[in-house]
Design a protein around this motif. Structure first.
Motif, PDB file in Angstrom:
ATOM      1  N   LYS A 140       0.704  -1.264   0.082  1.00 13.62           N
ATOM      2  CA  LYS A 140       0.076   0.072  -0.006  1.00 13.62           C
ATOM      3  C   LYS A 140       0.757   1.111   0.081  1.00 13.62           C
ATOM      4  O   LYS A 140       0.299   2.160  -0.345  1.00 13.62           O
ATOM      5  N   LEU A 143       1.303   3.505  -3.097  1.00 14.62           N
ATOM      6  CA  LEU A 143       0.179   4.307  -3.456  1.00 14.62           C
ATOM      7  C   LEU A 143       0.555   5.801  -3.006  1.00 14.62           C
ATOM      8  O   LEU A 143       0.103   6.804  -3.405  1.00 14.62           O
ATOM      9  N   GLN A 144       1.599   6.115  -2.222  1.00 10.34           N
ATOM     10  CA  GLN A 144       2.003   7.404  -1.358  1.00 10.34           C
ATOM     11  C   GLN A 144       2.536   8.305  -2.311  1.00 10.34           C
ATOM     12  O   GLN A 144       2.749   9.494  -2.059  1.00 10.34           O
ATOM     13  N   THR A 163       1.913   6.592 -10.874  1.00  8.98           N
ATOM     14  CA  THR A 163       1.387   5.419 -10.270  1.00  8.98           C
ATOM     15  C   THR A 163      -0.224   5.516 -10.991  1.00  8.98           C
ATOM     16  O   THR A 163      -0.615   4.298 -11.048  1.00  8.98           O
ATOM     17  N   SER A 164      -0.971   6.546 -11.007  1.00  9.52           N
ATOM     18  CA  SER A 164      -2.393   6.422 -11.647  1.00  9.52           C
ATOM     19  C   SER A 164      -2.214   5.718 -12.771  1.00  9.52           C
ATOM     20  O   SER A 164      -3.207   4.967 -13.219  1.00  9.52           O
ATOM     21  N   LEU A 167      -1.994   1.952 -12.395  1.00  8.05           N
ATOM     22  CA  LEU A 167      -3.221   1.372 -11.857  1.00  8.05           C
ATOM     23  C   LEU A 167      -4.544   1.383 -12.838  1.00  8.05           C
ATOM     24  O   LEU A 167      -5.268   0.585 -12.829  1.00  8.05           O
ATOM     25  N   TRP A 180      -3.631  -5.968  -2.320  1.00  7.20           N
ATOM     26  CA  TRP A 180      -2.963  -4.826  -1.689  1.00  7.20           C
ATOM     27  C   TRP A 180      -2.575  -5.446  -0.180  1.00  7.20           C
ATOM     28  O   TRP A 180      -3.124  -5.960   0.676  1.00  7.20           O
TER      29      TRP A 180
END
Length: 193
Positions: A140, A143-144, A163-164, A167, A180
């Motif tokens: 997880k 995602l930061q 990152t987006s 995903l 996750w």
């Protein structure tokens, strides 16, 4: 540590085909097809994450570890994507995915499913896993960060992508749904406050 050469020029496009594998060129073509922008840095082979520190500085990212794992009977394969700064311990992951006795998968299995070699494992290699044999696991903490750092299936270049985009564009294209996980941060107990 051995000498590590890096081309300090940051590119926004794919390289010429000269001295590049078809596998690598296919990754760049796919990123273009999916409208995924990237920055590319070329360098000597990176045999481990420790060699990536200069790459990280130049691209202003943290390169993620991509670990190819399997259970002991070799019936389940996993690609774990985690921040490069974290240490990996199988016990921290095993309970979260209900799989005991995890270990690093054999190089032959990595070649079969991801079409990559040790040191070049990359989430981008999932495009080659047409049978969806490999389960993607993402820490997880990935995602930061707004940006994601990885290899284009060869460890002589590094990419910075959003990152987006990983995903919402790349993973839907490959059909891999991530599980996750939460892996603990490494704590150095030798230092005192």
């Amino acid at each position: 540590m051995q000498e590590f050469k890096i081309d300090p020029i940051i590119y926004k496009t794919k390289p010429s085909k000269i001295k590049r594998s078809q596998q690598e060129m296919d990754i760049y073509d796919l990123l273009e097809q999916l409208n995924i922008a990237y920055l590319r840095l070329d360098h000597d082979e990176t045999p481990s994450i420790e060699f990536c520190h200069e790459v990280e500085k130049l691209l202003d990212i943290e390169i993620c570890k991509n670990l190819f794992l399997c259970n002991s009977p070799k019936t389940h394969f996993y690609l774990l994507v985690m921040p490069g700064r974290k240490k990996f311990k199988t016990k921290d992951l095993s309970a979260q995915i209900n799989s005991s006795r995890l270990s690093f998968a054999a190089a032959e299995d990595m070649e079969t499913y991801l079409h990559t070699k040790p040191g070049s494992a990359s989430v981008l290699g999932l495009v080659n896993d047409k049978s969806k044999t490999v389960q993607l696991l993402i820490d997880k903490d990935v995602l930061q960060s707004e940006y994601f750092g990885c290899h284009p299936c060869v460890n002589t270049s590094s990419l910075k992508i959003r990152t987006s985009d990983l995903l919402t564009k790349f993973l839907p294209y490959t059909g891999h749904e991530p599980i996750w996980v939460e892996l603990p941060a490494f704590q150095d107990h030798t230092q005192r406050p």
